[in-house]
Design a protein around this motif. Structure first.
Motif, PDB file in Angstrom:
ATOM      1  N   ASN A 146      44.216  51.144  48.330  1.00 16.42           N
ATOM      2  CA  ASN A 146      45.232  50.762  47.337  1.00 16.42           C
ATOM      3  C   ASN A 146      45.227  51.694  46.135  1.00 16.42           C
ATOM      4  N   PHE A 147      44.058  52.218  45.816  1.00 15.24           N
ATOM      5  CA  PHE A 147      43.880  53.129  44.674  1.00 15.24           C
ATOM      6  C   PHE A 147      44.383  52.526  43.369  1.00 15.24           C
ATOM      7  N   ARG A 148      44.190  51.233  43.218  1.00 14.93           N
ATOM      8  CA  ARG A 148      44.516  50.539  41.972  1.00 14.93           C
ATOM      9  C   ARG A 148      43.890  49.142  42.038  1.00 14.93           C
ATOM     10  N   PRO A 149      43.617  48.546  40.869  1.00 16.01           N
ATOM     11  CA  PRO A 149      43.178  47.144  40.907  1.00 16.01           C
ATOM     12  C   PRO A 149      44.372  46.265  41.271  1.00 16.01           C
ATOM     13  N   MET A 150      44.135  45.169  41.929  1.00 15.47           N
ATOM     14  CA  MET A 150      45.223  44.315  42.429  1.00 15.47           C
ATOM     15  C   MET A 150      45.201  42.957  41.737  1.00 15.47           C
ATOM     16  N   PRO A 151      46.393  42.381  41.488  1.00 11.53           N
ATOM     17  CA  PRO A 151      46.438  41.033  40.904  1.00 11.53           C
ATOM     18  C   PRO A 151      45.630  40.064  41.750  1.00 11.53           C
ATOM     19  N   ARG A 152      44.954  39.153  41.105  1.00 10.09           N
ATOM     20  CA  ARG A 152      44.121  38.194  41.829  1.00 10.09           C
ATOM     21  C   ARG A 152      45.012  37.312  42.713  1.00 10.09           C
ATOM     22  N   GLN A 153      44.619  37.168  43.966  1.00  9.36           N
ATOM     23  CA  GLN A 153      45.345  36.331  44.927  1.00  9.36           C
ATOM     24  C   GLN A 153      44.490  35.131  45.299  1.00  9.36           C
ATOM     25  N   GLY A 154      45.118  34.013  45.435  1.00  8.20           N
ATOM     26  CA  GLY A 154      44.436  32.829  45.972  1.00  8.20           C
ATOM     27  C   GLY A 154      43.124  32.545  45.286  1.00  8.20           C
ATOM     28  N   LYS A 155      42.072  32.389  46.091  1.00  8.13           N
ATOM     29  CA  LYS A 155      40.777  31.996  45.546  1.00  8.13           C
ATOM     30  C   LYS A 155      39.835  33.171  45.315  1.00  8.13           C
ATOM     31  N   ASN A 156      40.323  34.388  45.513  1.00  9.56           N
ATOM     32  CA  ASN A 156      39.460  35.553  45.278  1.00  9.56           C
ATOM     33  C   ASN A 156      38.916  35.526  43.847  1.00  9.56           C
ATOM     34  N   THR A 157      37.603  35.522  43.715  1.00  7.85           N
ATOM     35  CA  THR A 157      37.003  35.474  42.368  1.00  7.85           C
ATOM     36  C   THR A 157      36.906  36.855  41.727  1.00  7.85           C
ATOM     37  N   GLN A 158      37.239  37.901  42.506  1.00 13.73           N
ATOM     38  CA  GLN A 158      37.197  39.292  42.013  1.00 13.73           C
ATOM     39  C   GLN A 158      35.809  39.705  41.531  1.00 13.73           C
ATOM     40  N   PHE A 159      34.772  39.037  42.022  1.00 16.62           N
ATOM     41  CA  PHE A 159      33.433  39.524  41.705  1.00 16.62           C
ATOM     42  C   PHE A 159      33.213  40.906  42.333  1.00 16.62           C
ATOM     43  N   TYR A 160      33.889  41.152  43.455  1.00 17.38           N
ATOM     44  CA  TYR A 160      33.721  42.427  44.160  1.00 17.38           C
ATOM     45  C   TYR A 160      35.017  43.235  44.126  1.00 17.38           C
ATOM     46  N   GLY A 161      34.877  44.526  43.930  1.00 18.67           N
ATOM     47  CA  GLY A 161      36.036  45.412  43.991  1.00 18.67           C
ATOM     48  C   GLY A 161      36.897  45.357  42.743  1.00 18.67           C
ATOM     49  N   ASP A 162      38.106  45.884  42.837  1.00 18.34           N
ATOM     50  CA  ASP A 162      39.073  46.011  41.727  1.00 18.34           C
ATOM     51  C   ASP A 162      38.539  46.907  40.606  1.00 18.34           C
ATOM     52  N   VAL A 163      37.794  46.335  39.665  1.00 20.37           N
ATOM     53  CA  VAL A 163      37.197  47.168  38.603  1.00 20.37           C
ATOM     54  C   VAL A 163      35.768  46.700  38.317  1.00 20.37           C
ATOM     55  N   TRP A 164      34.918  47.639  37.939  1.00 21.96           N
ATOM     56  CA  TRP A 164      33.564  47.312  37.492  1.00 21.96           C
ATOM     57  C   TRP A 164      33.652  46.467  36.232  1.00 21.96           C
ATOM     58  N   GLU A 165      32.716  45.567  36.068  1.00 19.51           N
ATOM     59  CA  GLU A 165      32.763  44.648  34.935  1.00 19.51           C
ATOM     60  C   GLU A 165      31.632  44.952  33.957  1.00 19.51           C
ATOM     61  N   TRP A 166      32.030  45.222  32.723  1.00 21.14           N
ATOM     62  CA  TRP A 166      31.024  45.428  31.681  1.00 21.14           C
ATOM     63  C   TRP A 166      30.230  44.138  31.482  1.00 21.14           C
ATOM     64  N   THR A 167      28.925  44.255  31.397  1.00 23.22           N
ATOM     65  CA  THR A 167      28.124  43.094  31.013  1.00 23.22           C
ATOM     66  C   THR A 167      27.544  43.355  29.630  1.00 23.22           C
ATOM     67  N   ASN A 168      27.003  42.295  29.038  1.00 18.11           N
ATOM     68  CA  ASN A 168      26.401  42.435  27.718  1.00 18.11           C
ATOM     69  C   ASN A 168      24.918  42.814  27.818  1.00 18.11           C
ATOM     70  N   SER A 169      24.554  43.472  28.924  1.00 20.83           N
ATOM     71  CA  SER A 169      23.149  43.836  29.125  1.00 20.83           C
ATOM     72  C   SER A 169      22.951  45.337  29.046  1.00 20.83           C
ATOM     73  N   ALA A 170      21.948  45.714  28.267  1.00 20.41           N
ATOM     74  CA  ALA A 170      21.530  47.120  28.245  1.00 20.41           C
ATOM     75  C   ALA A 170      20.878  47.434  29.589  1.00 20.41           C
ATOM     76  N   TYR A 171      21.095  48.654  30.054  1.00 17.75           N
ATOM     77  CA  TYR A 171      20.508  49.084  31.322  1.00 17.75           C
ATOM     78  C   TYR A 171      19.045  49.451  31.074  1.00 17.75           C
ATOM     79  N   LEU A 172      18.161  48.551  31.503  1.00 14.50           N
ATOM     80  CA  LEU A 172      16.725  48.718  31.284  1.00 14.50           C
ATOM     81  C   LEU A 172      15.986  48.512  32.598  1.00 14.50           C
ATOM     82  N   ALA A 173      14.745  48.970  32.626  1.00 13.70           N
ATOM     83  CA  ALA A 173      13.919  48.757  33.815  1.00 13.70           C
ATOM     84  C   ALA A 173      13.631  47.266  33.973  1.00 13.70           C
TER      85      ALA A 173
END
Ligand code: AVJ
Ligand code: FE
Length: 424
Positions: free
Chosen positions: A335-362
């Motif tokens: 698709n080469f683009r993020p897609m509008p959420r359909q049905g019950k897809n929670t979009q945890f996977y794919g579309d776009v990476w999600e920023w978290t409030n966590s610093a990247y640490l070991a």
């Protein structure tokens, strides 16, 4: 290896995986012409031909050279040119000047790819014993190339997207579905949860170190924030109101004169953005993309909410969407683009990476692997933030709930978006 027939089967599977991964890299470059392969508009972007060569160098340098008898490198100068950041591997060409090199030509790099592919085929057709450690490195090589496929798509979007001609990479035929944009939050109860990678499939060193975290109860949105929602933030003067911003973010907004996500522009009062299908009116139902951590955080605060921590993200994902659903939008779907959420897809996977409030640490119990590959992830654990979930440029077989991506907070040429969380 338990028996030689097991090994033959395993090597065969690996060869198949190898050929598929290598073929996708080449396919992603098909819409490009020679001039497109060389440009480096900013330091974070690498010229496409550099990705083609660097991923090949990875297999040559870490698999073939140390393990294949009589292997001769394709070109002795390539080590210096295509070593990315491995101090263990010695001197290298400076990253910011990757786009200054007209040589080697694209066709020479393509010949390099074929040469290494041929040798990899021979290497994986052996009936001699292959060490488990070598197989591990080979698997890293496959996932490494998948990471570079994703970077390649970010980079070619940047190369094409700053061009006033707004070239089409791949046109897009929209199928009209009714999106599901209901506002719904998933609840997670207070408790001690186990996070980190558990299992026997491929994973990176940075997600190892299974450990416990305590979480207060929280709610996390069951989909991504849309362009339409982000537009409301813009129209409400969100970029101008310091109240929503971290100081570093607000300084960045002022210094860089930021008024909208990357690739957005206003023409005759209408918001448009560059997509891989060219310049388009913004679809308000699509997940917002190309926001920095600062913008994601400011948006969340404007909404009276916050970004989830990486652990809140992981625990909610494992609880509510442990298996990757068919409907998730990956590079496999082209698709080469993020897609509008359909049905019950929670979009945890794919579309776009999600920023978290966590610093990247070991993680506790993190162990740096031996040798050059110890430099792969661990040395970047400073001043970057964790992102979760994968994007439309990620391969379906590359992502997992424990996967930790990381970028500096101001970067937004990657495919990055927003999911909200809140206490309750
Ligand atoms: C995980 C995407 C931050 O871009 O350096 C490529 C991926 N690691 N080669 C990066 C990576 C080694 C990495 N990111
Ligand atoms: Fe790399």
């Amino acid at each position: 290896m338990s028996s030689s027939t097991d090994q033959v089967l395993l090597l065969n599977t690996l060869l198949n995986d190898y050929l598929k991964v290598r073929a996708l890299t080449n396919e992603l470059c098909e819409p490009l012409q020679p001039e497109d392969f060389v440009v480096q508009p900013v330091v974070d972007v690498s010229p496409p031909k550099w990705h083609l060569a660097h991923t090949t160098w990875f297999f040559e340098n870490f698999v073939l050279k140390p393990n294949m008898a009589d292997y001769k490198v394709f070109d002795k100068d390539y080590h210096f040119l295509f070593n990315s950041y491995y101090e263990t591997e010695g001197e290298r060409w400076i990253r910011s000047e990757r786009g200054a090199l007209s040589r080697p030509w694209v066709n020479e790099i393509m010949a390099y790819r074929s040469y290494v592919d041929e040798h990899m085929k021979h290497f994986l057709s052996t009936d001699e014993e292959v060490d488990d450690k070598v197989i591990e490195v080979l698997k890293i090589g496959l996932h490494h190339e998948q990471q570079h496929q994703e970077l390649l798509v970010y980079d070619l979007k940047h190369i094409l997207g700053i061009n006033p001609l707004f070239p089409v990479y791949k046109s897009f035929q929209e199928e009209k579905h009714q999106p599901n944009l209901a506002e719904n939050f998933l609840e997670v109860e207070e408790g001690v949860y186990t996070v980190g990678y558990q299992g026997n499939d491929f994973h990176f060193d940075n997600e190892k170190g299974v450990h416990k975290v305590f979480l207060h109860r929280y709610r996390i949105q069951d989909r991504l924030i849309t362009n339409g929602e982000f537009m409301e933030f813009i129209e409400a003067g969100g970029y101008q109101d310091f109240n929503h911003w971290l100081m570093e973010g607000f300084e960045w907004v002022k210094k860089e004169n930021i008024r909208a996500p990357f690739y957005w522009l206003k023409q005759d009062g209408v918001w448009k953005h560059y997509t891989l299908a060219g310049l388009e009116n913004i679809n308000p139902d699509e997940p917002v993309s190309h926001v920095s951590f600062y913008e994601a955080d400011a948006f969340a605060k404007w909404k009276g909410k916050r970004l989830p921590t990486e652990f809140e993200w992981e625990v909610a994902c494992k609880l509510h969407e442990p298996e990757i659903p068919e409907s998730a939008n990956f590079v496999d779907d082209r698709n080469f683009r993020p897609m509008p959420r359909q049905g019950k897809n929670t979009q945890f996977y794919g579309d776009v990476w999600e920023w978290t409030n966590s610093a990247y640490l070991a993680y506790p119990f993190y162990e740096k692997p031996e040798g050059a590959l110890g430099e792969y992830n661990g040395k970047f654990m400073i001043n970057t933030m964790v992102l979760r979930g994968g994007s439309y440029a990620t391969s379906r077989n590359h992502i997992r709930p424990t996967y930790r991506n990381f970028f500096h907070p101001h970067l937004r040429w990657q495919f990055t978006g927003i999911r909200l969380a809140e206490n309750f």
